[in-house]
Design an enzyme around this catalytic site. Structure first.
Site, PDB file in Angstrom:
ATOM      1  N   CYS A 124      -0.438   4.142   2.316  1.00 64.47           N
ATOM      2  CA  CYS A 124      -0.279   3.864   3.757  1.00 64.47           C
ATOM      3  C   CYS A 124       1.183   4.019   4.164  1.00 64.47           C
ATOM      4  CB  CYS A 124      -0.703   2.439   4.111  1.00 64.47           C
ATOM      5  SG  CYS A 124      -2.173   1.856   3.306  1.00 64.47           S
ATOM      6  N   ASP A 125       2.095   3.436   3.379  1.00 64.97           N
ATOM      7  CA  ASP A 125       3.487   3.318   3.824  1.00 64.97           C
ATOM      8  C   ASP A 125       4.467   4.246   3.104  1.00 64.97           C
ATOM      9  OD1 ASP A 125       2.711   1.330   5.603  1.00 64.97           O
ATOM     10  OD2 ASP A 125       2.845  -0.217   4.073  1.00 64.97           O
ATOM     11  N   CYS A 150       0.833  -1.207   0.000  1.00 64.83           N
ATOM     12  CA  CYS A 150       0.000   0.000   0.000  1.00 64.83           C
ATOM     13  C   CYS A 150       0.863   1.252   0.000  1.00 64.83           C
ATOM     14  CB  CYS A 150      -0.917  -0.014   1.229  1.00 64.83           C
ATOM     15  SG  CYS A 150      -1.912   1.475   1.354  1.00 64.83           S
TER      16      CYS A 150
END
Ligand code: NAP
Length: 302
Positions: A136-137, A133
């Site tokens: 997200c990261d 992701c």
């Protein structure tokens, strides 16, 4: 036991669209999801190809879709499906981790999950630099060098997104041609800090014990990197339905143009469906068609 006209399983764009259309048509609707409503939308940073919305972000669109569905009267519940069976025409019983739900018709919109690469070191380095992701990261790797694996729309979209945050992106794809849409390919080649390694596979993800430090290719070269983002396709969330409706060989649910599955009264929408093109637009369109077909099915019940 809860009772509803239409049970929607999954509250991503397909499920929320189905819920909104069904509730607007006057049916009672319960939409269930084991995660927050929005599905994969919650993982998308920029969306620029949803008709009528030149540029939006996934989280915002998810919020709007849920608001719209609940404003029409749909109930969105945070609960996981455990099993589902048909007891007769117009009578389905679903067991969730919190209740039982009886419904006249069912719309399956459970979407799909990330496929893993199967490289050595992949599983043990999740959270230490291996990610599925970008939104997200990605921010954890600001100013760093990252590797992206894959050649589809997701790999290219996310490589472009990551190139804005990181120092450099190396995109590794197993073939010399991308599967992704041409528009994305053109955008990718305009990003000066994206380098491509075409016709190669990442066979091992190397760490120093604490974090990822390299990605080994099949020709023996090791790319120095702080993270490996893997976008090699999706796996349908259809396991619970394998003895309930017909699936194709890859596990996607087979349906006709009316979103009717092999079982009357059960409809499907979105990424879990056997379909050639998976977009937010096609998911919401599937949801509308499934809702319309569920309406027709319930209206014809004696
Ligand atoms: P995808 O289209 O199935 O592409 C998967 C990519 O991963 C392919 O390039 C494939 O290589 C590669 N791959 C698969 N298994 C691999 C392995 N074991 N090792 C190395 N490479 C491997 O999946 P996706 O990109 O996640 O897209 C899923 C769906 O969402 C698609 O329908 C897509 O159109 C849609 N989507 C749309 C957008 C957008 O419109 N902006 C954004 C994201 C996703 P090959 O090409 O060699 O098979």
């Amino acid at each position: 036991m809860l009772k509803t006209d239409i049970l929607v399983i999954g509250a991503g764009p397909a499920g929320l669209s189905a819920a909104a259309y069904s509730a607007r048509a006057g049916y009672s609707v319960i939409a269930i999801d084991q995660l927050s409503p929005g599905g994969q939308l919650l993982l998308i940073d920029e969306i620029e190809n949803y008709p009528g919305l030149p540029l939006t972000n996934g989280y915002k669109l998810a919020e709007e879709l849920e608001k719209q569905a609940t404003a029409f009267g749909a109930q969105v519940e945070f609960t996981a499906l455990e099993s589902i069976k048909k007891e007769g025409e117009g009578k389905f019983i679903a067991k969730t981790d919190s209740d039982e739900i009886e419904a006249k018709a069912v719309i399956i919109a459970t979407g799909a999950d990330h496929r893993h690469l199967g490289a050595k070191g992949e599983e043990e380095n999740q959270g230490k630099g291996v990610s599925y992701c970008a939104t997200c990261d990605g921010p954890f790797f600001k100013g760093k060098n990252v590797v992206v694996v894959g050649g589809g729309d997701t790999a290219l979209t996310d490589a472009i997104y990551l190139s804005k945050i990181t120092k450099s992106v190396t995109l590794v794809h197993r073939r010399t041609e991308f599967r992704a849409q041409k528009a994305l390919q053109e955008k990718l080649y305009r990003c000066e800090n994206i380098r491509t390694e075409l016709g190669h596979n990442v066979i091992e993800i190397i760490s120093d014990g604490k974090k990822v430090i390299g990605a080994k290719l099949e020709d023996g070269r090791v790319l120095d990197t702080d993270a490996v983002f893997i976008f090699v396709g999706i796996i349908p969330n259809s396991n619970l339905f394998k003895d309930f409706v017909e699936l194709d060989k890859n596990g996607f649910i087979i349906a006709n143009g009316k979103m009717e599955t092999s079982v009357s009264g059960v409809f499907v929408a979105g990424d879990v469906r056997d379909t050639p093109f998976r977009q937010v637009t096609t998911a919401t369109a599937d949801g509308a068609i499934a809702a319309h077909s569920a309406d027709e099915y319930i209206s014809n019940l004696k």
